[in-house]
Design a protein around this motif. Structure first.
Motif, mmCIF file in Angstrom:
data_model
loop_
_atom_site.group_PDB
_atom_site.id
_atom_site.type_symbol
_atom_site.label_atom_id
_atom_site.label_comp_id
_atom_site.label_asym_id
_atom_site.label_seq_id
_atom_site.Cartn_x
_atom_site.Cartn_y
_atom_site.Cartn_z
ATOM 1 N N GLU A 69 -4.036 5.335 1.855
ATOM 2 C CA GLU A 69 -3.312 6.572 2.183
ATOM 3 C C GLU A 69 -3.468 6.921 3.659
ATOM 4 O O GLU A 69 -2.511 7.337 4.325
ATOM 5 N N SER A 83 -0.466 9.247 -5.524
ATOM 6 C CA SER A 83 -1.394 8.203 -5.969
ATOM 7 C C SER A 83 -1.777 8.430 -7.421
ATOM 8 O O SER A 83 -2.027 9.566 -7.842
ATOM 9 N N ILE A 92 -0.036 3.526 -5.661
ATOM 10 C CA ILE A 92 0.422 4.527 -4.694
ATOM 11 C C ILE A 92 1.941 4.437 -4.591
ATOM 12 O O ILE A 92 2.491 3.352 -4.357
#
Length: 574
Positions: A69, A83, A92
């Motif tokens: 991320e 996610s 994700i």
């Protein structure tokens, strides 16, 4: 400058050519237009998955998800990152802004960002991260293969069915489910390892070294460059029997079969698929953007019917299209499958046929269109003139055909949304034609010659009819501005409605006046047109019916309606 009604009345041949072209083109387009469940759309979504076997969700989040991320948060066009963390798996989802087009570049950027994360930052047990664009393909139909079969035979026949389906035209995406992947297991015997002085690591290294496909560079010759590759990957356990684990100077060789049992089996998964209470495998057929869902489903059904020795069921439109094309593909598939059945004890059944929803919506559209034309014809036949009723009814058909032609030209398909739009607009397509036809007929009743009445009657209502159609179009246009995935689905609806309304407007102001300019005699003139000549029974019956119609409308309905209006204006507050 001549008006459109005047031009069409003065050029009837051109109006007829336009009508015939719209009818033929509409029928051809209806038979050949791609049919699918929903409009094709780009989901603009990228998935990032990483497997971390045996890890808890908190370990997956800390060791994998948060790091990915952080690496992708600054990618251009990203609207939302979502996610999902489960035991042993990080998923994700990257959603992009509405209107963002360069998804492929974003996919490359995300792959680059993920690859830039040092491998040491991930847990050692984590598998390679997969980055891919979300697939928007829709399933069309599923086939269950079942019977009292062992897993190996079931998988073999399922793969054979998949290959048979892929050989059919139009079918390019087939997924087999319910079966386990092949796996070669080597069950080492500890006592034999001690006897031959071999360690478990020696066995593992020997298998790893011998089970590889390795490139060997290029061999340059005078005529060509030949690529050299060492093929060593094994597909079956028996190919590993004679694998040498260890040798010594005395010539003694220890082979894999000496220290282990080799089994051709399946990966160890908690998976059990059953259909009708018997072991089964599922085959799912999906379509691409250009493929026709109903054609794919019909081919799959023909293959299954042939393999099972069942009769082939087809509807009239499929048979008509086959006769027009001169090549009955469905019948050929059925006959070939019937001549090559699967082994005894294997059964096939078609289910989850999503193309049936498309067929149902098409049937609804055809029924609504047919009964709409019938009711319009009967209503106008009773109240006006049979020619007026006929050409207004034809106007509905011509408008639908014209809308289908435009849909094919701009790349639209017959799906649930476009057919829903056509069903909605069916009741609106005859409004403009009825207004024009009624005004022309009223001119004829007033004594105006039919040709002039067609011109003047259509010209008088041109702007009111145009404004009425534009008002309906304006009501649907805002649907074009819906954003996101719902906008991708709903965007075709206003396009279809607006196209159909515009075609009906052109038909009402051009083709319709040209046909109303001939042969209309109002009932009020029938009493004065008796020239004493002998008439056939049908013409005499027609004349009597029209006189009765004139009496019912003018002498009964209109007179009583006038009384009601006078009463209403007198007691207006009531």
């Amino acid at each position: 400058m001549k008006s459109l009604p005047r031009f069409s009345v003065e050029n009837p041949v051109l109006a007829n050519i336009l009508m015939i072209a719209l009818l033929i083109g509409g029928v051809y387009t209806a038979l050949t237009l791609t049919r699918e469940m929903f409009p094709e759309f780009d989901p603009k979504q990228i998935m990032i998955t990483t497997a971390y076997p045996g890890a808890t969700p908190s370990e997956v989040e800390k060791g994998i998800t948060l790091k990915i991320e952080e690496a992708i948060k600054d990618i251009d066009g990203v609207e939302e990152i979502e996610s999902t963390i489960a035991e042993g798996l990080s998923t994700i989802s990257v959603q992009f802004l509405s209107g963002f087009e360069d998804v492929q570049q974003a996919l490359d950027d995300i792959k680059t960002a993920v690859d830039a994360i040092p491998r040491d930052d991930f847990p050692e047990e984590a598998l390679e991260t997969q980055v891919f664009e979300m697939d928007a393909r829709w399933p069309v139909i599923m086939i269950s293969l079942y019977g009292d079969l062992d897993p190996r035979t079931l998988k073999h026949v399922a793969d054979r069915l998949r290959d048979d389906l892929l050989e059919l035209p139009e079918i390019t995406d087939v997924i087999v489910g319910g079966t386990r992947k092949d796996e070669i297991s080597v069950e080492v015997k500890p006592a034999k390892l001690i006897e031959y002085g071999v360690s478990l690591m020696d066995v593992g290294d020997a298998i790893r070294r011998s089970n590889l496909d390795l490139p060997g560079g290029q061999l340059k010759t005078t005529t060509a460059d030949v690529a050299v590759r060492t093929l060593g990957e094994k597909d079956w356990g028996e190919e590993l029997y004679d694998l040498v684990i260890k040798g010594d100077p005395t010539g003694r060789v220890v082979r894999l079969r000496d220290v282990a049992t080799i089994v051709d089996g399946f990966e160890d998964r908690d998976l059990s698929a059953r259909f009708q209470g018997k072991p089964s495998a599922d085959i799912t057929i999906r379509k691409t953007e250009e493929q026709d869902a109903i054609k794919i489903a019909n081919m799959a059904k023909a293959l299954v019917a042939g393999k099972m020795g069942q009769p082939l069921e087809r509807d009239w439109s499929d048979r008509l299209l086959a006769s027009l094309s001169g090549d009955d593909v469905i019948r050929r598939i059925y006959e070939e499958a019937r001549s090559d059945p699967y082994p005894e004890g294997i059964s096939l059944m078609v289910h989850t046929d999503l193309s049936s929803f498309i067929v149902g919506r098409l049937d609804l559209l055809k029924r609504n269109g047919f009964w709409g034309m019938v009711l319009v014809f009967l209503t106008l036949f009773l109240l006006l003139h049979w020619r007026v009723a006929l050409w207004v009814m034809m106007g509905l058909t011509i408008a639908l055909c014209g809308a289908l032609i435009v849909m094919g030209a701009i790349g639209q398909t017959l799906n649930l949304m476009t057919m829903f739009g056509l069903i909605i607009v069916l009741g609106l397509l005859v409004d403009d034609a009825i207004i024009v036809a009624e005004n022309v007929y009223s001119k004829v009743e007033q004594g105006v010659e039919p040709k002039l009445a067609a011109i003047e009657g259509a010209e008088e209502v041109t702007w009111p009819v145009t404004c009425a159609i534009l008002t309906s179009i304006v009501a649907f246009v805002p649907l074009v501005d819906i954003e996101g995935q719902m906008g991708d689905w709903m965007g075709v609806l206003p396009v279809v409605v607006c196209v159909a309304l515009l075609v009906s407007l052109v038909e009402a102001l051009s083709i319709l006046p040209s046909h109303l300019a001939h042969g209309i005699i109002p009932p009020s003139r029938l009493r004065d047109s008796d020239d004493g000549k002998p008439r056939g029974p049908l013409r005499q019956l027609s004349r009597q019916l029209r006189l009765a119609q004139h009496h019912l409308i003018n002498d009964i309905l209109i007179v009583n309606y006038e009384k009601l209006l006078r009463l209403s204006t007198r007691f207006r507050y009531v």
